[in-house]
Design a protein around this motif. Structure first.
Motif, short mmCIF file in Angstrom:
data_model
loop_
_atom_site.label_atom_id
_atom_site.label_comp_id
_atom_site.label_asym_id
_atom_site.label_seq_id
_atom_site.Cartn_x
_atom_site.Cartn_y
_atom_site.Cartn_z
N GLU A 1 -17.16 -3.93 7.68
CA GLU A 1 -16.13 -5.44 8.68
C GLU A 1 -14.69 -5.18 8.60
O GLU A 1 -14.19 -4.52 7.95
CB GLU A 1 -16.34 -6.76 7.76
N ALA A 2 -14.42 -5.73 9.46
CA ALA A 2 -12.40 -5.61 9.93
C ALA A 2 -11.87 -6.14 8.62
O ALA A 2 -11.05 -6.31 8.02
CB ALA A 2 -12.05 -7.07 10.88
N THR A 3 -12.72 -7.47 8.11
CA THR A 3 -11.67 -8.13 6.48
C THR A 3 -13.21 -8.46 5.72
O THR A 3 -13.97 -8.37 4.99
CB THR A 3 -12.03 -10.26 6.64
N SER B 1 -15.64 -9.89 2.87
CA SER B 1 -14.83 -11.53 3.24
C SER B 1 -15.15 -12.53 2.33
O SER B 1 -14.84 -13.55 1.81
CB SER B 1 -14.73 -11.75 4.62
N GLU C 1 -7.54 -8.79 8.41
CA GLU C 1 -8.14 -8.00 8.68
C GLU C 1 -6.89 -6.38 8.63
O GLU C 1 -6.18 -5.92 8.90
CB GLU C 1 -7.70 -8.27 10.53
N PRO D 1 -9.11 -2.97 10.40
CA PRO D 1 -8.72 -3.51 11.94
C PRO D 1 -9.98 -2.47 12.86
O PRO D 1 -10.38 -2.68 14.28
CB PRO D 1 -7.37 -3.43 12.43
N ARG E 1 -17.06 -6.06 14.44
CA ARG E 1 -17.10 -7.49 14.06
C ARG E 1 -18.58 -8.06 13.65
O ARG E 1 -18.78 -8.65 12.87
CB ARG E 1 -16.64 -8.08 15.09
N SER F 1 -2.18 -2.85 7.05
CA SER F 1 -3.21 -2.41 7.52
C SER F 1 -4.05 -1.02 6.95
O SER F 1 -2.51 -0.38 6.56
CB SER F 1 -4.43 -2.44 8.97
#
Length: 636
Positions: free
Chosen positions: A98-100, A103, A115, A118, A122, A420
Motif C-alpha cells: 500500500e502507499a501508506t 497503515s 504516503e 507513492p 490503493r 518518499s
C-alpha cells in the motif's frame, strides 16, 4: 515437458490470515484449468472463453498487478494464474504494498498516515484474498509453459481441440481469521527470531545507559519465496552488521578507548517479522526489563545462557538489560545510495513528548555536523514538513517506554529517502539486487554508523579516533555479506558459520514461529547470530543472542498446546480492540504444487470407446460362430 505429468518449478502465493480475515491464495483440493495465454498479442481471453470453463491464465510479469488480476477474476472462472519470470527485464517501478505501509500499526501508534510509498497500490494485491492458485514460474520453466499455452491459442484459433491444462494444488487448512485458526491449530503465527548483541559485558548492576542500533532483518513480497529485499531491508542489515564488527576491533591510539570501554553500552538488534506489525521490535521492547518466571529450564546450558522451555525463550540473556536505560536509538533503514546521494536523518516531530523531540533533533544535528561527507556520503536532516517517521521499529521502544513511564529517548532513523521512498521496488520480488556503486555506498554508510555509535556512547569525536574506526570497517566484508544475503546464500561466508545451504538467493520472508531448540534455528538468523558471536564473544562473554519474534499479543497455552491471546491484553473478546493485525500463516498439505499435462481429445476418447465396443461385439459374434467347431473338435 514431454512426460504425462510435469511439475512446474514455481513460487506460490499462500494463505495468510489476520484478525480480520483471510488474504493470499488457496485452492479447494486439485483444480484443473485449460492453459490460456494472456499477453500483449493475446488479450482476447476475456471475450473468447466461456465463463463456465475453468482456465489457467499464463501471463508475463509485466502484466501482473492488482487491477489485471481483479479484471480476470471478475470475468472468468479461474483455476489459477501462472506468472512467467523474465530475469532479463523488469518494470521501471512496482510495489505490491500500500502507499501508506503498515497503515493499521500507524493508527495503533497514533501516527499520522502518510504516503511514503507513492507507487504503492490503493487496493494492494499483497493484502487481497484469492480463491485460486497464483504462482510465479521460474525462469528455467517459463518458456516451456508459455509454449504450451501458445499452442493452445493456435489450436483455438483453428477451432481445434486445445490439449494442455494446468493443475493447481494449494489446499490451505486455515479458515476465517487468525483467532479461529489459532484456536483450531490450523495455522501458526508469522514470526521468527531476532538477533541482538552488545559491545560490552552484561551487568545489570552497573545500570549503564544504552545506545540501541536497529535494522529490520525481514522483507516481504506477494510470493514469499521471492522476498529478497535487497534495498528493503538488507542494505540496512549489511551496513549495521559491518559497523558492529568494526566496533568490536581494538583501537590502537591510546586516546581512543575501545567501544568495549565506553561510558554507555552499545546494543545492536537485527529485528525479525517487522513487515507484519513490527513484531520483532514490539516483542523485544516488551520483554526488556520484565522479570521472567521460568517454569521449566532446558538442561542444555547454564544460566543465563540457558533456554527456558515454559514460557519459551531461546535464551534469557535479555533479562540483564533494562528498557529504562535505552536513551538513544539509531535505526538503519533503506540506505543504499548512488554516488552523490544523501542519507536523511528522520525524527518524529509529532511525538507527544517535547523532550523526545529535543533529544532527537540534537542527535540528528550531531550526526549531520560530525559525520557528513567524510566518507563520501553526506547526511542531512529530513524535511521539517514530514508528519513522522517512515515505517520504523523505533516507535515500538518509544511507545513501550512511554506506556511504562520509563522516561524519554532521542532517536533517528537513517534512510536513503527524504519525503518518499526512492526504492522503486518496495516489498517486491524485483528488489533483488543493487548496483555496484550502491553496494559500495553501504561501506561508507557503515563507517558513518560506527562513528555515530562510538561518539554517542561517549567516545572521543577526534579526527584520529574517527580515522581508526573508518579503517576498521571492512569493505570487502560488506560486499561479501551483501552478496550472501541477496544473491547466493550458499556462499563461503555463510558456509563457514552455518554449513552448506541451498544454491541461489535466500528469501527474507519471516516465516512462521515455532517453539524450537535454539540449535535447530536455521537460515539467516542462525548465520547472523554466529557471525556476530565470533567477533564479540571475547568482549561480552556471550557473543550474541537470539530472541523470539512472535506477536506480544499472543501467549502459548502449554496445557492446550495452542496459541491464545495473552492475559495481559485487554480486549474483552473484541478483535477490533487488539493492538495488532495478528498475522498467521495457514498449514497446508505436504504435496502442494503446480503441474501440466496433456489431456486427450474427446474425439479420440469417443473413437477409442467405439473401437472398444466394436471389438467386444466382434468377439461375441466370433465366439458364437466358432462355438460349433469347438464343440465338435474338443468334445470330452
Amino acid at each position: 515437458y514431454d512426460a504425462m505429468y510435469t511439475s512446474v518449478d514455481a513460487a506460490p502465493c499462500v494463505r495468510l490470515l489476520t484478525k480480520d480475515g483471510e488474504i493470499g491464495c488457496s485452492t479447494e483440493g486439485r483444480v484443473v484449468g485449460v492453459l490460456r495465454l494472456y499477453d500483449e498479442d493475446h488479450d482476447d481471453v476475456l471475450t473468447s472463453h466461456s465463463a463456465d470453463d475453468k482456465i489457467a491464465i499464463v501471463m508475463p510479469e509485466s502484466l501482473f498487478n492488482q487491477s489485471t488480476v481483479k479484471q480476470l477474476d471478475s470475468s472468468l472462472s479461474l483455476a489459477g494464474i501462472m506468472v512467467l519470470a523474465n530475469e532479463k527485464t523488469k518494470p521501471s517501478s512496482y510495489s505490491p504494498d500500500e502507499a501508506t505501509p503498515q497503515s493499521f500499526m500507524a493508527k495503533v501508534r497514533g501516527e499520522p498516515l502518510y504516503e511514503w510509498n507513492p507507487i504503492g497500490e490503493r487496493d494492494p494485491i499483497i493484502h487481497q484474498r484469492y480463491g485460486f492458485g497464483i504462482v510465479r514460474v521460474a525462469d528455467a520453466d517459463a518458456e516451456g509453459v508459455r509454449s504450451k499455452a501458445l499452442l493452445n491459442e493456435e489450436k483455438r484459433a483453428k477451432n481445434e481441440f486445445v490439449p494442455y491444462v494446468a493443475e493447481f494444488h494449494y489446499p490451505m487448512y486455515a479458515k476465517g481469521n487468525s483467532l479461529a485458526c489459532l484456536e483450531e491449530a490450523t495455522c501458526l503465527p508469522v514470526g521468527g527470531f531476532s538477533v541482538w548483541t552488545t559491545l560490552q559485558k552484561l551487568n545489570k548492576t552497573l545500570n549503564k545507559d544504552i545506545v540501541l542500533a536497529t535494522a529490520m532483518m525481514d522483507s516481504s513480497a506477494f510470493f514469499h519465496d521471492l522476498a529478497f529485499g535487497a534495498s528493503s531491508y538488507q542494505s540496512g542489515v549489511v551496513s549495521l552488521t559491518a559497523a558492529t564488527l568494526a566496533l568490536s576491533k581494538p583501537l590502537l591510539t591510546h586516546t581512543c578507548p575501545n567501544a568495549t570501554q565506553l561510558p554507555k553500552q552499545i546494543m545492536v538488534a537485527l529485528l525479525n517479522a517487522e513487515q507484519f506489525g513490527y513484531v520483532g521490535s514490539r516483542r523485544l521492547a516488551r520483554d526488556l526489563g520484565t522479570e521472567l518466571e521460568c517454569n521449566q529450564w532446558s538442561a542444555k546450558f547454564e544460566r543465563p545462557y540457558r533456554t527456558c522451555l515454559n514460557p519459551y525463550k531461546p535464551n534469557t540473556l535479555y533479562t540483564s538489560l533494562n528498557l529504562t536505560n535505552i536513551d538513544t536509538i539509531l535505526e538503519v533503514g533503506q540506505v543504499s545510495l548512488e554516488e552523490g546521494d544523501t542519507l536523511y536523518a528522520h525524527i518524529d516531530r509529532s511525538d507527544p513528548s517535547p523532550d523526545n523531540i529535543a533529544r532527537s533533533l540534537a542527535f540528528s544535528a550531531m550526526i549531520s555536523a560530525n559525520f557528513s561527507g567524510g566518507t563520501g556520503v553526506s547526511v542531512t536532516g529530513a524535511s521539517e514538513q514530514l508528519p513522522g517517521l517512515p515505517p520504523s521499529s523505533i516507535p515500538s521502544f518509544v511507545k513501550e517506554k512511554r506506556d511504562r513511564g520509563l522516561g524519554g529517548v532521542g532517536y533517528v532513523s537513517l534512510q536513503n529517502h527524504n519525503t518518499s521512498f526512492t526504492n522503486p521496488y518496495y516489498l517486491s520480488r524485483f528488489d533483488s539486487n543493487l548496483t555496484a556503486s550502491q553496494v559500495d555506498s553501504l561501506c561508507s554508510t557503515a563507517k558513518i554508523i560506527a562513528k555515530t555509535l562510538y561518539a554517542t556512547a561517549g567516545g572521543p569525536a577526534s579526527d584520529t579516533c574517527q580515522a581508526e574506526i573508518d579503517a576498521n570497517v571492512d569493505c570487502e566484508l560488506v560486499s561479501a555479506l551483501f552478496h550472501c544475503l541477496t544473491q547466493d546464500f550458499n556462499c563461503p561466508l555463510v558456509n563457514k558459520y552455518s554449513g552448506e545451504q541451498d544454491e541461489g538467493p535466500v528469501s527474507h520472508y519471516a516465516g512462521v514461529y515455532f517453539l524450537v531448540d535454539p540449535d535447530r534455528i536455521i537460515g539467516v538468523p542462525r548465520f547472523l547470530n554466529r557471525l556476530l558471536a565470533e567477533s564479540l564473544v571475547e568482549h561480552n562473554e556471550y557473543g550474541s543472542a537470539l530472541h523470539d519474534a512472535v506477536d506480544p499479543v499472543l501467549a502459548f497455552n502449554y496445557d492446550k498446546d495452542k496459541w491464545d491471546i495473552s492475559s495481559e491484553v485487554s480486549w474483552g473478546g473484541n478483535a477490533s480492540l487488539l493492538p495488532s493485525m495478528l498475522f498467521s500463516e495457514s498449514n497446508w498439505a505436504a504435496d502442494i504444487g503446480t503441474r501440466l499435462y496433456r489431456r486427450e481429445d474427446p474425439f479420440v476418447q469417443r473413437l477409442m470407446l467405439g473401437l472398444g465396443v466394436a471389438i467386444t461385439v466382434l468377439a461375441g459374434i466370433g465366439g458364437y460362430l466358432f462355438r460349433p467347431y469347438v464343440i465338435q473338435n474338443f468334445k470330452t
